[in-house]
Scaffold this motif. Structure first.
Motif, PDB file in Angstrom:
ATOM      1  N   ASP A   1      40.736  30.652  36.926  1.00 15.46           N
ATOM      2  CA  ASP A   1      41.149  30.305  35.563  1.00 15.46           C
ATOM      3  C   ASP A   1      42.419  29.458  35.628  1.00 15.46           C
ATOM      4  O   ASP A   1      43.397  29.841  36.282  1.00 15.46           O
TER       5      ASP A   1
ATOM      6  N   HIS B   1      38.892  43.323  41.413  1.00 16.49           N
ATOM      7  CA  HIS B   1      39.269  42.497  40.257  1.00 16.49           C
ATOM      8  C   HIS B   1      40.378  43.191  39.458  1.00 16.49           C
ATOM      9  O   HIS B   1      41.347  42.547  39.032  1.00 16.49           O
TER      10      HIS B   1
ATOM     11  N   ARG C   1      41.654  36.683  27.151  1.00 18.48           N
ATOM     12  CA  ARG C   1      40.519  36.478  28.051  1.00 18.48           C
ATOM     13  C   ARG C   1      40.957  35.705  29.295  1.00 18.48           C
ATOM     14  O   ARG C   1      41.589  34.646  29.201  1.00 18.48           O
ATOM     15  N   TRP C   2      40.612  36.268  30.453  1.00 20.37           N
ATOM     16  CA  TRP C   2      40.954  35.671  31.742  1.00 20.37           C
ATOM     17  C   TRP C   2      39.684  35.567  32.566  1.00 20.37           C
ATOM     18  O   TRP C   2      38.954  36.541  32.729  1.00 20.37           O
ATOM     19  N   PHE C   3      39.416  34.362  33.101  1.00 25.12           N
ATOM     20  CA  PHE C   3      38.169  34.110  33.802  1.00 25.12           C
ATOM     21  C   PHE C   3      38.269  34.339  35.307  1.00 25.12           C
ATOM     22  O   PHE C   3      37.368  33.954  36.050  1.00 25.12           O
ATOM     23  N   GLY C   4      39.342  34.964  35.748  1.00 29.27           N
ATOM     24  CA  GLY C   4      39.458  35.292  37.159  1.00 29.27           C
ATOM     25  C   GLY C   4      40.358  34.315  37.905  1.00 29.27           C
ATOM     26  O   GLY C   4      41.057  33.480  37.308  1.00 29.27           O
TER      27      GLY C   4
ATOM     28  N   SER D   1      37.972  40.455  30.729  1.00 27.60           N
ATOM     29  CA  SER D   1      37.496  39.696  31.874  1.00 27.60           C
ATOM     30  C   SER D   1      36.108  40.167  32.280  1.00 27.60           C
ATOM     31  O   SER D   1      35.521  41.069  31.661  1.00 27.60           O
TER      32      SER D   1
ATOM     33  N   TRP E   1      43.246  45.599  32.847  1.00 30.59           N
ATOM     34  CA  TRP E   1      41.901  45.152  32.520  1.00 30.59           C
ATOM     35  C   TRP E   1      41.219  46.275  31.758  1.00 30.59           C
ATOM     36  O   TRP E   1      40.859  47.297  32.313  1.00 30.59           O
TER      37      TRP E   1
END
Length: 391
Positions: free
Chosen positions: A12, A48, A6-9, A29, A64
């Motif tokens: 992060d 993104h 999981r990557w919050f952008g 994400s 992604w």
């Protein structure tokens, strides 16, 4: 299995270059900056995705592939007047994601609040820090800080007395910290941050809603969105309510195997699937996770492979344990998921979840539960089990 992270952008603290070093190949994400209920424009999705894949030409590839999560507006959950516009926006977002090849969508249907903890830095005997949910501290907040109307009806006299004693010994700064922890929002949240007054107002909107009402509204929502998911060959993977029981007088409807049976009976579309969050379902002793991994084989599109250790004296209290050292038989779960993959001839996206804050991450800026080293440790443990069982 497809190992994901999981990557919050861009904000992060764990960078994409660091994620590559863990061996994960798939990114989970979302577009967290877009207001809840708004459409995710295809240009934003494309941008993104380009961030995730920017260095794929000369470094290990990242893709992604999983969204966690597209927020479901509370007006949908309430079936409030005008809520159809939010469903239409959700469908448009689905179509835009599908156009960019992103086909697995984790979402939840929790009213007002997302996942909830009372402690974000609970120190373990080895010195690392974990997330914790303490039922008595939660009750102290509900009864004496929030002062929710009729809250006392939800607690026994013994529970009330324990909460009263905890609150009486709680200094003002600890009350403020507990309030921030519960209602101010967390990374990946699908609810807005609240003040106490705003929170009371949000809860009041659900005063006359019961489990059957909320379940009907979920089924109605799925009735609108599942045809588009099917058309786009997408998988919707509902996440359980965390913790998996009623809170603040709110009904919660994805907590047990019985809840899942009702959901899949009402909405049998193959696009209607689940996220097997082992830690969330495992927070209840009446959920048999290895059996659930078998029973819902065709519905499991995504799995969060973490576990919890419950308090023997109060089974609703727990802390996030090491990935292989919880109250759940993680090895049996992974064995069943591998068998499911073989039987169904498809891979399941998995990810480590809520890793401990440990070693060099202690003192580093992190998103609670999403430190780098703790999750990398969890992923390494899970990977080892997969390799051993696949030999």
């Amino acid at each position: 299995m497809r190992e994901s992270w999981r990557w919050f952008g861009p904000n992060d603290p764990v960078t994409l270059d660091e994620i590559r070093q863990t061996g994960a190949t798939d990114i989970v994400s979302a577009l967290h900056h877009i207001p809840i209920g708004d459409v995710w424009p295809i240009e934003e999705i494309r941008a993104h995705k380009a961030l995730v894949e920017a260095n794929n030409d000369h470094m290990t590839q990242l893709k992604w592939t999983v969204v966690e999560s597209i927020p479901v507006h509370d007006d949908i959950k309430l079936a409030a007047p005008g809520h159809q516009k939010y469903i239409d926006n959700w469908v448009t977002t689905l179509n835009n994601l599908a156009a960019e090849g992103i086909k697995t969508i984790c979402y939840n249907f929790m009213p007002v609040i997302d996942w909830t903890r009372t402690d974000l830095r609970y120190q373990l005997p080895n010195g690392a820090y974990a997330l914790r949910f303490d039922q008595d501290k939660f009750a102290a907040f509900d009864l004496f800080i929030l002062q929710r109307e009729n809250a006392a009806n939800d607690y026994s006299k013994e529970e009330y007395d324990r909460a009263a004693n905890i609150f009486a010994a709680m200094p003002a700064e600890e009350q403020e910290e507990l309030t921030r922890t519960i209602i101010a929002g967390l990374p990946g949240k699908m609810t807005d941050a609240y003040t106490l007054d705003d929170f009371r107002k949000a809860l009041a909107r659900y005063d006359h809603m019961d489990h059957d009402d909320l379940r009907r509204n979920l089924v109605a929502f799925l009735g609108h969105v599942l045809p588009y998911a099917e058309k786009n060959s997408m998988a919707l993977a509902i996440h359980p309510d965390d913790p998996p029981w009623d809170m603040f007088g709110l009904p919660r409807i994805i907590c047990t195997a019985k809840d899942l049976d009702a959901l899949f009976a009402a909405s049998p579309s193959p696009a209607n699937g689940m996220t097997l969050c082992v830690g969330t379902y495992g927070s209840r002793p009446d959920n048999d996770l290895p059996q659930m991994a078998l029973d819902y084989a065709s519905r499991i599109y995504f799995a969060h492979l973490r576990g919890v250790s419950r308090d023997p004296q109060e089974q609703r209290s727990f802390f996030e344990a090491s990935h292989l050292d919880s109250d759940t038989d993680m090895i049996s779960i992974i064995r069943h998921l591998l068998r499911n993959e073989n039987d169904l001839n498809r891979e399941i996206f998995i990810r480590p979840d809520h890793g401990h804050q440990m070693m060099g991450d202690i003192g580093r800026n992190i998103n609670p539960g999403y430190s780098a080293i703790g999750r990398m440790k969890g992923l390494a443990e899970i990977r080892g089990v997969i390799r051993a069982l696949s030999a």
